[in-house]
Design a protein around this motif. Sequence first.
Motif, mmCIF file in Angstrom:
data_model
loop_
_atom_site.group_PDB
_atom_site.id
_atom_site.type_symbol
_atom_site.label_atom_id
_atom_site.label_comp_id
_atom_site.label_asym_id
_atom_site.label_seq_id
_atom_site.Cartn_x
_atom_site.Cartn_y
_atom_site.Cartn_z
ATOM 1 N N TRP A 104 0.842 -1.195 0.000
ATOM 2 C CA TRP A 104 0.000 0.000 0.000
ATOM 3 C C TRP A 104 0.878 1.246 0.000
ATOM 4 O O TRP A 104 2.054 1.183 0.386
ATOM 5 N N PRO A 105 0.330 2.399 -0.385
ATOM 6 C CA PRO A 105 1.122 3.644 -0.351
ATOM 7 C C PRO A 105 1.664 3.924 1.045
ATOM 8 O O PRO A 105 0.947 3.782 2.044
ATOM 9 N N ALA A 106 2.925 4.340 1.107
ATOM 10 C CA ALA A 106 3.575 4.574 2.398
ATOM 11 C C ALA A 106 2.835 5.584 3.266
ATOM 12 O O ALA A 106 2.713 5.376 4.486
ATOM 13 N N PRO A 107 2.304 6.705 2.721
ATOM 14 C CA PRO A 107 1.581 7.644 3.591
ATOM 15 C C PRO A 107 0.354 7.023 4.244
ATOM 16 O O PRO A 107 0.037 7.331 5.404
ATOM 17 N N VAL A 109 -0.009 3.848 5.041
ATOM 18 C CA VAL A 109 0.458 2.924 6.088
ATOM 19 C C VAL A 109 0.950 3.701 7.299
ATOM 20 O O VAL A 109 0.699 3.305 8.441
ATOM 21 N N ARG A 110 1.632 4.822 7.093
ATOM 22 C CA ARG A 110 2.088 5.636 8.232
ATOM 23 C C ARG A 110 0.901 6.140 9.044
ATOM 24 O O ARG A 110 0.932 6.137 10.282
ATOM 25 N N ARG A 111 -0.148 6.535 8.356
ATOM 26 C CA ARG A 111 -1.346 7.011 9.047
ATOM 27 C C ARG A 111 -1.987 5.891 9.860
ATOM 28 O O ARG A 111 -2.402 6.086 11.013
ATOM 29 N N LEU A 112 -2.049 4.712 9.287
ATOM 30 C CA LEU A 112 -2.628 3.571 9.993
ATOM 31 C C LEU A 112 -1.764 3.172 11.189
ATOM 32 O O LEU A 112 -2.287 2.821 12.250
ATOM 33 N N CYS A 113 -0.446 3.228 11.027
ATOM 34 C CA CYS A 113 0.444 2.890 12.142
ATOM 35 C C CYS A 113 0.253 3.868 13.298
ATOM 36 O O CYS A 113 0.259 3.475 14.473
#
Length: 239
Positions: A104-107, A109-113
């Motif tokens: 998935w797009p890194a941004p 995934v960062r938001r989900l993390c």
Amino acid sequence: MTVAGSTPSAGGYAERPSRLPGAVVWTRRPAGPAGAPVLPDGCMDLLWSEGRLLVAGPDTRAHHPEGPAAEWAGVRFFPGTAPGFLGVPARELRDRRVELAELWPAPVVRRLCGRLAAASDPAGALEELALERAAAAGPPDPLLRPLVAALAAGRPVGATADELGVSPRQLHRRSLAAFGYGPKMLARVLRLRRALALARSGVSFAATAARAGFADQAHLARDVREFTGMPLGDLLSLG
């Protein structure tokens, strides 16, 4: 790094049914210096540990966790349904543990993390994520549940294809996308799960082989060694 997959059997593990149909929400806390092997079960998992989101693809052999013990939370999807959630064919993840940011797009995934890191119940937050994504992904292939049910009950692959009204080639193609391997491998994995459940309940190895659909006890022993790398008795001793 310790990476979970599906159905760990060591202490410190707990699971509950998910609100996502057929899925399971689980947690695992360190319970010793080494993790128990994660055995093939036809499923894929979304994983959270120490600030990271990962995906455990479908296994064709036991996965042995490595590295220091860690806490894990996961959602184990009903066999064949995770590719729709992830947007990636299961065959691309077979026998792999990958960072979700590779898919998935890194941004995103960062938001989900960040969302999971702030949650008081990471397992529950992971389930919410799965529910949201599943709702956006739409319904899974309707062939999957009857296929899994038939093979889990020990039905032959050829007869199952006929009953589902698809050709063996179509069944194989759709199985690769959904499960990461063909229906014959799925049938073997599910047969192994039947055998382990019987053996763990105290059924003798010979009776387990007969009831699970193996030709004989030697056939059972060969499959257990091929999938797990150890004799059945040693596997059961792990809990």
